[in-house]
Design a protein around this motif. Sequence first.
Motif, PDB file in Angstrom:
ATOM      1  N   PRO A 193       0.809  -1.213   0.000  1.00  0.00           N
ATOM      2  CA  PRO A 193       0.000   0.000   0.000  1.00  0.00           C
ATOM      3  C   PRO A 193       0.851   1.275   0.000  1.00  0.00           C
ATOM      4  N   VAL A 194       0.286   2.290  -0.635  1.00  0.00           N
ATOM      5  CA  VAL A 194       0.897   3.612  -0.677  1.00  0.00           C
ATOM      6  C   VAL A 194      -0.148   4.594  -0.165  1.00  0.00           C
ATOM      7  N   VAL A 195       0.215   5.372   0.837  1.00  0.00           N
ATOM      8  CA  VAL A 195      -0.662   6.416   1.358  1.00  0.00           C
ATOM      9  C   VAL A 195       0.090   7.728   1.210  1.00  0.00           C
ATOM     10  N   LEU A 196      -0.528   8.672   0.522  1.00  0.00           N
ATOM     11  CA  LEU A 196       0.093   9.969   0.274  1.00  0.00           C
ATOM     12  C   LEU A 196      -0.756  11.054   0.911  1.00  0.00           C
ATOM     13  N   VAL A 197      -0.120  11.955   1.627  1.00  0.00           N
ATOM     14  CA  VAL A 197      -0.802  13.078   2.268  1.00  0.00           C
ATOM     15  C   VAL A 197      -0.543  14.324   1.436  1.00  0.00           C
ATOM     16  N   THR A 198      -1.574  15.149   1.311  1.00  0.00           N
ATOM     17  CA  THR A 198      -1.421  16.413   0.604  1.00  0.00           C
ATOM     18  C   THR A 198      -2.294  17.457   1.279  1.00  0.00           C
ATOM     19  N   GLY A 247      -2.713  22.033  -6.913  1.00  0.00           N
ATOM     20  CA  GLY A 247      -3.958  21.525  -7.489  1.00  0.00           C
ATOM     21  C   GLY A 247      -3.672  20.540  -8.615  1.00  0.00           C
ATOM     22  N   THR A 248      -2.703  20.871  -9.464  1.00  0.00           N
ATOM     23  CA  THR A 248      -2.298  19.968 -10.546  1.00  0.00           C
ATOM     24  C   THR A 248      -1.718  18.676  -9.988  1.00  0.00           C
ATOM     25  N   VAL A 249      -0.831  18.796  -9.012  1.00  0.00           N
ATOM     26  CA  VAL A 249      -0.222  17.617  -8.382  1.00  0.00           C
ATOM     27  C   VAL A 249      -1.308  16.714  -7.795  1.00  0.00           C
ATOM     28  N   ASN A 250      -2.228  17.303  -7.057  1.00  0.00           N
ATOM     29  CA  ASN A 250      -3.284  16.518  -6.409  1.00  0.00           C
ATOM     30  C   ASN A 250      -4.153  15.793  -7.440  1.00  0.00           C
ATOM     31  N   GLN A 251      -4.498  16.477  -8.521  1.00  0.00           N
ATOM     32  CA  GLN A 251      -5.310  15.833  -9.556  1.00  0.00           C
ATOM     33  C   GLN A 251      -4.579  14.658 -10.184  1.00  0.00           C
ATOM     34  N   ARG A 252      -3.313  14.862 -10.534  1.00  0.00           N
ATOM     35  CA  ARG A 252      -2.549  13.805 -11.214  1.00  0.00           C
ATOM     36  C   ARG A 252      -2.332  12.606 -10.300  1.00  0.00           C
TER      37      ARG A 252
END
Length: 179
Positions: free
Chosen positions: A128-133, A155-160
């Motif tokens: 599993p990979v969990v990423l926080v933003t 916003g771009t990073v989060n969408q991608r």
Amino acid sequence: MVARAVLVTGGVRSGKSRHAEELLADAGHVTYVAPGPTPDVEQDPDWTARIEAHRARRPAHWATVEGHDLAAALAQAPSAVLVDCLGTWLTSTIDVAQAWEAPSDDVQALVEQALEGVVEAVRSHPGPVVLVTNEVGLGVVPVHRSGRLFRDLLGTVNQRVGQVCDEVHLVVAGRVLVL
């Protein structure tokens, strides 16, 4: 059981880091990736204290990787991985390139190029990979160019990244909404 890839987003102090840690609480080995700038105790004692609180909260058996090469850290993580956070990764990426004053199109291209490696590393990691933003686009328009640039790029990073994740969790006031 946590999904293979989860993006955890929310506002400052919403509880997103704690939620991300809880998602991996039952995982054996976890690689915690802190991809932000290294704090300078003299320059920013508050930021240093925040990082120390995060370090103290982590289980002792978790491995920590600090540095801005997020794609490499993801590719090298042998099992479960937690990235905290994409906002600090973005800041570090722009800092390392000394691009805060560069034309917006140049900074966008820089981030897009770095983001390709991150997206591919998330996509190919067995999880599993969990990423926080951070969710920064819900408030006022920042008065300074650097704030607007950061907001738009994150916003771009989060969408991608969200596109290659199985789930996105929005954390508000310590409550989690699975999107």
